[in-house]
Design a protein around this motif. Structure first.
Motif, short mmCIF file in Angstrom:
data_model
loop_
_atom_site.label_atom_id
_atom_site.label_comp_id
_atom_site.label_asym_id
_atom_site.label_seq_id
_atom_site.Cartn_x
_atom_site.Cartn_y
_atom_site.Cartn_z
N SER A 1 0.72 -1.09 0.08
CA SER A 1 -0.01 0.27 0.08
C SER A 1 0.79 1.09 -0.07
O SER A 1 0.58 2.36 -0.50
N THR A 2 1.97 1.29 0.72
CA THR A 2 2.78 2.40 0.79
C THR A 2 3.87 2.55 -0.30
O THR A 2 4.48 3.74 -0.78
N ARG A 3 4.64 1.49 -0.56
CA ARG A 3 5.75 1.30 -1.31
C ARG A 3 6.75 1.92 -0.89
O ARG A 3 7.66 2.27 -1.66
N CYS B 1 -6.54 -7.50 -1.18
CA CYS B 1 -7.14 -7.19 -2.32
C CYS B 1 -7.87 -5.92 -2.30
O CYS B 1 -7.77 -4.98 -3.16
N VAL C 1 -7.41 -3.64 0.42
CA VAL C 1 -6.67 -2.56 0.59
C VAL C 1 -5.73 -2.08 -0.71
O VAL C 1 -5.66 -0.81 -0.84
N ILE C 2 -5.58 -3.03 -1.69
CA ILE C 2 -5.18 -2.47 -2.82
C ILE C 2 -5.94 -1.70 -3.75
O ILE C 2 -5.67 -0.65 -4.47
N TYR C 3 -7.32 -2.24 -3.83
CA TYR C 3 -8.33 -1.68 -4.61
C TYR C 3 -8.47 -0.42 -4.24
O TYR C 3 -8.82 0.71 -4.97
N LYS C 4 -8.89 -0.18 -2.91
CA LYS C 4 -9.17 1.22 -2.35
C LYS C 4 -8.16 2.08 -1.88
O LYS C 4 -8.33 3.38 -1.32
N LYS C 5 -6.82 1.84 -2.48
CA LYS C 5 -5.80 2.54 -2.11
C LYS C 5 -5.64 3.10 -0.77
O LYS C 5 -5.66 4.41 -0.55
N VAL C 6 -5.67 2.05 0.43
CA VAL C 6 -5.72 2.39 1.65
C VAL C 6 -4.44 3.29 2.07
O VAL C 6 -3.28 3.03 1.48
N ASP C 7 -4.64 4.36 2.91
CA ASP C 7 -3.37 4.99 3.35
C ASP C 7 -2.68 4.39 4.54
O ASP C 7 -3.42 4.77 5.70
N ASN D 1 -12.48 3.99 4.71
CA ASN D 1 -12.16 5.32 5.41
C ASN D 1 -13.22 6.00 5.76
O ASN D 1 -13.43 7.31 5.42
#
Length: 396
Positions: A195-197, A282, A284-290, A389
């Motif tokens: 999520s953060t990279r 999945c 978390v990735i799809y929703k671009k969680v911070d 969120n």
């Protein structure tokens, strides 16, 4: 009021937090004193015989495995045999020292996460952690060492938040070198990674490298390198029981001494855990969680650790140690849902009472139902506030 009285009260006011911490520490030590002579079944059946074998074998005895703990703990046990204390008090002294480290680590984490009243929250966290009934029972009564690996996990999260990634993974590696249950924190690190990279897949290699480095003294004495891996492989099959006094999902379908369909249920438990965690990943990735958000970090740690405990098989009652501490940290930081750490600690206490004192406060199947309800609630909170969120209020 005289000048001396004013100076006295000014000193108290100025140093009230330090005085509070000192008083809490003294109280915590006195509470632990009640359990120093208590001998658990674990000590009599395992820890004490291991101590005798390590003491008899001396430093060269580190070349072979004694017991089922990893090599670093065996090395520390050998060092303890050189001190003028017996096995019982030596084991407990080590764990009590790390109770202090655990409480300090928890306080550091809260201080770094809290936006208001950080010093007070950190002091309260130290007090609640050091004087937690399960923390006290774990070290001074049981002579277990769960405070060691959990303290290092908390430090790893602290340094991850500081973006000191190498240091963070070194602490995960140290924790893993002491306890296999460190794997409970790895799903969070994977969530954070994707999520953060901000970290690399190469950082994960630090964990086994750190474990290897900590085992080097024994390897230099002739211990095969493969032992580092085999110790934990043997642990996963120890007893061949699906349910081991942890009120998770399997407490509803298995008895404590039931070995029926062990390998089938064990495989099912791993697949189920991976499916649940993978599905959340999945999302978390799809929703671009911070995942850099402080509350998201804590809730994700709580949910991923809780998921591992709930759906993996062969869980002991002590394996919720990390969960209970992180729930406490979350409640102090956010100043909400205080019932969660209380409820989960009481559930853990039920397991401690059953094992240590042969006293079953509540039937494990009923406890399992309550635990599952709490897990469902935590899952709803995780989905709503982290993935969607929709936090009801900002972090305080």
């Amino acid at each position: 009021m005289t000048r001396a009285e004013r100076k006295f009260f000014d000193f108290i006011q100025k140093n009230i937090i330090i005085i509070f911490l000192g008083a809490v520490t003294v109280c915590g030590i006195l509470l632990r004193a009640f359990g120093l002579d208590f001998q658990s079944d674990d000590f009599n059946s395992f820890l004490n015989p291991w101590w005798s074998q390590i003491q008899y074998g001396g430093i060269n005895g580190l070349a072979k495995q004694i017991g089922n703990y990893n090599i670093p703990y065996q090395i520390i046990t050998y060092i303890l045999t050189l001190l003028p204390f017996g096995a019982l008090h030596s084991y407990k002294l080590l764990s009590i020292i790390f109770d202090f480290v655990l409480a300090v680590s928890a306080a550091m984490l809260v201080y770094s996460f809290a936006q208001k009243h950080a010093k007070i929250k950190a002091a309260v966290t130290y007090a609640l952690t050091f004087c937690s009934i399960t923390v006290i029972l774990n070290s001074s009564f049981w002579a277990q060492c769960d405070s060691i690996y959990v303290a290092f996990i908390l430090l790893s999260i602290y340094f991850l938040k500081q973006e000191k990634n190498i240091t963070s993974f070194i602490f995960v590696g140290i924790a893993f070198a002491f306890k296999l249950q460190t794997v409970f924190i790895l799903p969070f690190y994977i969530f954070y990674y994707v999520s953060t990279r901000k970290i690399s897949i190469l950082h994960f290699l630090i964990i086994p490298v750190t474990d290897f480095v900590m085992c080097l003294p024994a390897i230099f004495l002739g211990r095969p390198v493969k032992d580092i891996i085999e110790i934990y492989l043997v642990q996963t099959d120890y007893g061949k029981l699906i349910q081991m006094n942890c009120p998770n999902f399997y407490a509803l379908i298995c008895n404590g001494n039931d070995t029926t369909y062990y390998y089938l249920l064990k495989s099912f438990s791993i697949i189920l855990t991976l499916v649940v965690l993978g599905s959340a990943l999945c999302l978390v990735i799809y929703k671009k969680v911070d995942m850099t958000d402080k509350e998201n970090i804590l809730l994700t740690v709580i949910w991923t650790v809780f998921t591992c405990i709930m759906f993996l098989s062969s869980m002991h009652e002590r394996y919720a140690y990390l969960l209970d501490i992180v729930l406490l940290i979350y409640s102090v930081v956010t100043m909400k849902r205080f019932w969660l750490p209380i409820a989960c600690t009481l559930i853990s206490l039920r397991g401690y009472c059953y094992y240590l004192f042969a006293y079953e406060v509540i039937d494990i199947k009923l406890t399992s139902v309550i635990y599952m309800i709490i897990y469902v609630y935590v899952t709803i909170v995780f989905v709503k506030e982290v993935i969607l969120n929709k936090s009801p209020q900002p972090l305080k």
